[in-house]
Design a protein around this motif. Sequence first.
Motif, PDB file in Angstrom:
ATOM      1  N   SER C  92       0.814  -1.216   0.000  1.00 46.84           N
ATOM      2  CA  SER C  92       0.000   0.000   0.000  1.00 46.84           C
ATOM      3  C   SER C  92       0.843   1.260   0.000  1.00 46.84           C
ATOM      4  O   SER C  92       0.325   2.359  -0.147  1.00 46.84           O
ATOM      5  N   HIS C  93       2.156   1.116   0.139  1.00 48.74           N
ATOM      6  CA  HIS C  93       3.033   2.298   0.186  1.00 48.74           C
ATOM      7  C   HIS C  93       3.184   2.860  -1.225  1.00 48.74           C
ATOM      8  O   HIS C  93       3.334   2.108  -2.186  1.00 48.74           O
ATOM      9  N   PRO C  94       3.143   4.183  -1.404  1.00 47.86           N
ATOM     10  CA  PRO C  94       3.242   4.755  -2.749  1.00 47.86           C
ATOM     11  C   PRO C  94       4.568   4.441  -3.437  1.00 47.86           C
ATOM     12  O   PRO C  94       4.659   4.452  -4.659  1.00 47.86           O
ATOM     13  N   ASP C  95       5.632   4.156  -2.650  1.00 54.96           N
ATOM     14  CA  ASP C  95       6.931   3.873  -3.268  1.00 54.96           C
ATOM     15  C   ASP C  95       7.189   2.381  -3.428  1.00 54.96           C
ATOM     16  O   ASP C  95       8.317   1.971  -3.670  1.00 54.96           O
ATOM     17  N   ASP C  99       6.784  -5.791  -6.865  1.00 53.88           N
ATOM     18  CA  ASP C  99       6.578  -6.931  -5.972  1.00 53.88           C
ATOM     19  C   ASP C  99       5.943  -6.534  -4.659  1.00 53.88           C
ATOM     20  O   ASP C  99       5.699  -7.391  -3.813  1.00 53.88           O
ATOM     21  N   GLY C 100       5.740  -5.233  -4.421  1.00 60.74           N
ATOM     22  CA  GLY C 100       5.151  -4.791  -3.166  1.00 60.74           C
ATOM     23  C   GLY C 100       6.169  -4.495  -2.098  1.00 60.74           C
ATOM     24  O   GLY C 100       5.815  -4.253  -0.943  1.00 60.74           O
ATOM     25  N   TYR C 101       7.438  -4.513  -2.468  1.00 60.99           N
ATOM     26  CA  TYR C 101       8.468  -4.247  -1.458  1.00 60.99           C
ATOM     27  C   TYR C 101       8.882  -2.772  -1.522  1.00 60.99           C
ATOM     28  O   TYR C 101       9.043  -2.215  -2.603  1.00 60.99           O
ATOM     29  N   VAL C 102       9.015  -2.175  -0.356  1.00 57.36           N
ATOM     30  CA  VAL C 102       9.511  -0.800  -0.260  1.00 57.36           C
ATOM     31  C   VAL C 102      10.977  -0.865   0.204  1.00 57.36           C
ATOM     32  O   VAL C 102      11.289  -1.603   1.147  1.00 57.36           O
TER      33      VAL C 102
END
Lengths: 103, 130, 145
Positions: C92-95, C99-102
């Motif tokens: 859910s993080h904008p960055d 793969d969904g990893y920040v």
Amino acid sequence: MNIASIGSIGEVSKYGVGSATTSKENRNAAFETLFQAAAKIIEETNRYTNEAEEAEIAFSLGLLDNTHDLQIAQQKANLALQFTVAVRNQVLEAYKEIMNLQF
Amino acid sequence: MINSNAFNYINVLKTAADASWKRNEVIVNNIANVSTPGYKRKDVRFESLLMTALTGDNSLDKRVAGIRADRIKPQVYTDYSNLSYRLDGNNVDIDTESANLAENYIKYSAIMDSITQEFGRLKMVLQNYK
Amino acid sequence: MSIFSGMNISASGMSAQRLRMDVISQNIANVNTTRDENGEPYRRKTVVFSEKNVTPFEEVFMKSAGTSGSGVKVTRIIEDNVTPLRKVYDPSHPDADEDGYVSYPNVNILQEMTDLIDATRSYEANVTAFNATKNMAMKGLEVGK
């Protein structure tokens, strides 16, 4: 009268003149050494004073490495000057005393 | 003062003071470089030189009079002893250097005090000959 | 070499440690910066110290004369590209990447705190050294008094 004894009086007077000359030479030699010593003291005092003054200028120019160099040079110069003045005073005192001797 | 032997002890004390001052600079440089990689600590060699210059059978006065000032100049040397150094090659231990700093300051103060007292003794002698 | 070379050396040490503390503070402040002006996550910065030297000729001359050195300076502030970035799974993080990893900065708070304490101690040691040099100079002035 014994003529030989009159002759010996003449020898005595000759002895007196000779001894006056030698004692004058002794006095001159003694004065020479005293004078040389005084000249050496003054020369040394002059050397220390010059070194102290050079240290002052070097310190003002930022050339010295530490603070005690300047102070030690100044103290040496002061002591040398004090010593010279003390010697001069003593010699003057001695001279005055001799001059005051009444004959 | 005609033979200038009056200042012999003061001259030797002055060389010791110069060595102490140089040692202070070196310790301060070690402390400033405590985080520099590859830096090896430096130190000053002086006491051994003075000891060598003072060997002899004469009285202390004669031995001190025979010292030549250029023989006992303090020397800076680098301490490469590998007994303990960190991963970055720096062998400065900040606690040892701080202790050396304090010890050196005390030595310097004592030397300054001794020089002052030597001068004081000479002055005292001259006081009586106004 | 002047009277104040010892104080200059300590001052250079204080400046270098203070710069190091500033860099550490920057690292700590940016511990969660996932996007800087280039769009990249913040990378941990470190300082590189080196002994302050003068020109090569003077260096050779000084080595033979055995002088005490001129202090320390910071030559570079480099980014730490060796330590990997911290990857956290948060789609859910904008960055977040595909793969969904920040990617969070490679700043380790504990490491930075330890470095900060070390830098503070070094700074204080430099202050003590400065005071010692100053007191020695004043002592030298009182000879014969």
